[in-house]
Design a protein around this motif. Structure first.
Motif, PDB file in Angstrom:
ATOM      1  N   LEU A  68       0.822  -1.213   0.000  1.00 40.60           N
ATOM      2  CA  LEU A  68       0.000   0.000   0.000  1.00 40.60           C
ATOM      3  C   LEU A  68       0.858   1.265   0.000  1.00 40.60           C
ATOM      4  CD1 LEU A  68      -2.921   0.991   0.072  1.00 40.60           C
ATOM      5  CD2 LEU A  68      -2.822   0.878   2.579  1.00 40.60           C
ATOM      6  N   GLU A  69       1.985   1.213   0.701  1.00 38.52           N
ATOM      7  CA  GLU A  69       2.874   2.388   0.760  1.00 38.52           C
ATOM      8  C   GLU A  69       3.380   2.762  -0.637  1.00 38.52           C
ATOM      9  OE1 GLU A  69       7.168   3.421   2.729  1.00 38.52           O
ATOM     10  OE2 GLU A  69       5.761   2.287   3.966  1.00 38.52           O
ATOM     11  N   LYS A  70       3.735   1.760  -1.422  1.00 42.07           N
ATOM     12  CA  LYS A  70       4.215   2.030  -2.783  1.00 42.07           C
ATOM     13  C   LYS A  70       3.056   2.386  -3.717  1.00 42.07           C
ATOM     14  CE  LYS A  70       8.541  -0.533  -2.741  1.00 42.07           C
ATOM     15  NZ  LYS A  70       9.358  -1.586  -3.377  1.00 42.07           N
ATOM     16  N   LEU A  75       3.521   5.156  -7.144  1.00 39.92           N
ATOM     17  CA  LEU A  75       2.734   4.430  -8.145  1.00 39.92           C
ATOM     18  C   LEU A  75       3.238   4.673  -9.562  1.00 39.92           C
ATOM     19  CD1 LEU A  75       0.382   2.560  -8.771  1.00 39.92           C
ATOM     20  CD2 LEU A  75      -1.142   4.549  -8.742  1.00 39.92           C
ATOM     21  N   ASP A  76       3.664   5.903  -9.873  1.00 38.22           N
ATOM     22  CA  ASP A  76       4.144   6.193 -11.225  1.00 38.22           C
ATOM     23  C   ASP A  76       5.326   5.305 -11.594  1.00 38.22           C
ATOM     24  OD1 ASP A  76       2.205   8.105 -11.593  1.00 38.22           O
ATOM     25  OD2 ASP A  76       3.504   9.795 -11.074  1.00 38.22           O
ATOM     26  N   HIS A  82       6.129  -1.789 -14.869  1.00 41.13           N
ATOM     27  CA  HIS A  82       5.284  -2.886 -15.355  1.00 41.13           C
ATOM     28  C   HIS A  82       4.765  -2.673 -16.778  1.00 41.13           C
ATOM     29  CE1 HIS A  82       5.456  -5.530 -11.954  1.00 41.13           C
ATOM     30  NE2 HIS A  82       5.471  -4.455 -11.186  1.00 41.13           N
ATOM     31  N   LYS A  83       4.781  -1.442 -17.232  1.00 34.95           N
ATOM     32  CA  LYS A  83       4.444  -1.234 -18.647  1.00 34.95           C
ATOM     33  C   LYS A  83       5.506  -1.863 -19.537  1.00 34.95           C
ATOM     34  CE  LYS A  83       1.740   2.073 -20.110  1.00 34.95           C
ATOM     35  NZ  LYS A  83       1.133   3.340 -20.519  1.00 34.95           N
ATOM     36  N   LYS A 115      -8.055   4.136 -10.370  1.00 35.05           N
ATOM     37  CA  LYS A 115      -8.281   4.935 -11.583  1.00 35.05           C
ATOM     38  C   LYS A 115      -6.990   5.136 -12.372  1.00 35.05           C
ATOM     39  CE  LYS A 115     -12.413   7.306  -9.886  1.00 35.05           C
ATOM     40  NZ  LYS A 115     -13.011   8.577  -9.425  1.00 35.05           N
ATOM     41  N   LYS A 116      -5.892   5.441 -11.665  1.00 39.76           N
ATOM     42  CA  LYS A 116      -4.621   5.685 -12.353  1.00 39.76           C
ATOM     43  C   LYS A 116      -4.109   4.403 -13.012  1.00 39.76           C
ATOM     44  CE  LYS A 116      -1.319   8.760 -11.355  1.00 39.76           C
ATOM     45  NZ  LYS A 116      -0.186   9.456 -10.692  1.00 39.76           N
ATOM     46  N   ILE A 117      -4.242   3.274 -12.333  1.00 36.20           N
ATOM     47  CA  ILE A 117      -3.794   2.000 -12.903  1.00 36.20           C
ATOM     48  C   ILE A 117      -4.616   1.660 -14.140  1.00 36.20           C
ATOM     49  CG2 ILE A 117      -3.700  -0.499 -12.501  1.00 36.20           C
ATOM     50  CD1 ILE A 117      -2.885   0.164  -9.586  1.00 36.20           C
ATOM     51  N   ASN A 118      -5.903   1.877 -14.072  1.00 38.35           N
ATOM     52  CA  ASN A 118      -6.746   1.591 -15.237  1.00 38.35           C
ATOM     53  C   ASN A 118      -6.444   2.526 -16.392  1.00 38.35           C
ATOM     54  OD1 ASN A 118      -9.172  -0.521 -15.012  1.00 38.35           O
ATOM     55  ND2 ASN A 118      -8.617   0.176 -12.971  1.00 38.35           N
ATOM     56  N   GLU A 119      -6.151   3.766 -16.100  1.00 39.46           N
ATOM     57  CA  GLU A 119      -5.797   4.716 -17.163  1.00 39.46           C
ATOM     58  C   GLU A 119      -4.492   4.314 -17.848  1.00 39.46           C
ATOM     59  OE1 GLU A 119      -5.734   8.392 -15.049  1.00 39.46           O
ATOM     60  OE2 GLU A 119      -7.931   8.563 -14.981  1.00 39.46           O
TER      61      GLU A 119
END
Length: 244
Positions: A68-70, A75-76, A82-83, A115-119
């Protein structure tokens, strides 16, 4: 012919050997027949190096457990990593929920993450333990969490913990079929101990048969306890699952 063509492994299962030889362990897992991995750390490899190791062993990056901390603090960077790998799911592996209030706060924190992960083109998932099956106001905390997350949030259901909490696996899978895309294959015995897949009380042949009908996309072995060694247990696991 096996019930499933692809079977992945949560690399936490073999943490004792990845700590010593990350790339060599991936090679051995691929030789066993695993087709994908779910990360729990990256062994110090950058994204391009990891991509080359996966390609060399014909392994897919199915997902990654990211604390959760990361998820909230870096997150970016996780998305960028992972992209490169073509990862499908970024997964919250745990949270210390005790009350409905805790759960609503977590949903608020995770909503922008989802939302950011889905985007980014990937999907967010949440992995349960037993404590999310505490009830408040007649509802499991896990259900309260998902009721308050964006509809795109995916459930990664760890069946060891479902059984540990004395929740009926099949009715819970059916209830959450619209969210349920990932299953952690983890076995339990009558004493609520972790055992090899072929040694416990969950009928994984039936689980996989029903889960496929419900639209589950990925089955991922996670082994936390092993009578001999982690590599022996995960070999037993894939041999059992692919024999169905």
């Amino acid at each position: 012919m096996s019930l499933i063509k692809e079977f992945s492994i949560q690399l936490y299962s073999v943490r004792d050997v990845t700590d010593k030889d990350f790339t060599g362990t991936l090679e051995k897992l691929a030789q066993m027949g695993y087709t994908g991995v779910e990360f729990a750390g990256y062994g110090g490899l950058d994204a391009q190096k990891m991509k080359s190791v996966l390609l060399a062993n014909n392994l897919k990056s199915v997902g990654a457990h990211i604390g959760l901390e990361k998820l909230t603090g870096s997150l970016d960077e996780e998305i960028a990593y992972h992209k490169v790998l073509g990862t499908q799911y970024l997964i919250c592996p745990n949270s210390h929920l005790k009350t409905k209030e805790d759960t609503l706060k977590l949903a608020e924190v995770l909503t922008p993450v989802v939302k950011k992960i889905n985007e980014s083109g990937m999907k967010f998932a949440y992995h349960n333990h037993a404590h999310e099956f505490v009830k408040e106001d007649g509802e499991y905390l896990l259900d309260i969490l998902f009721d308050n997350l964006p509809k795109e949030a995916i459930m990664e259901l760890d069946l060891f913990w479902v059984k540990y909490a004395d929740v009926d696996i099949y009715s819970y899978m059916e209830k959450n079929k619209d969210r349920l895309k990932l299953i952690h294959v983890k076995q339990i015995d009558n004493n609520k101990k972790g055992v090899d897949v072929d040694q416990g009380i969950i009928d994984y042949k039936e689980v996989i048969t029903k889960a496929k009908i419900l639209g589950v996309e990925q089955f991922i072995l996670e082994q936390e306890e092993y009578p001999v060694s982690s590599m022996v247990s995960v070999k037993n696991g894939i041999d059992c699952i692919m024999s169905f």
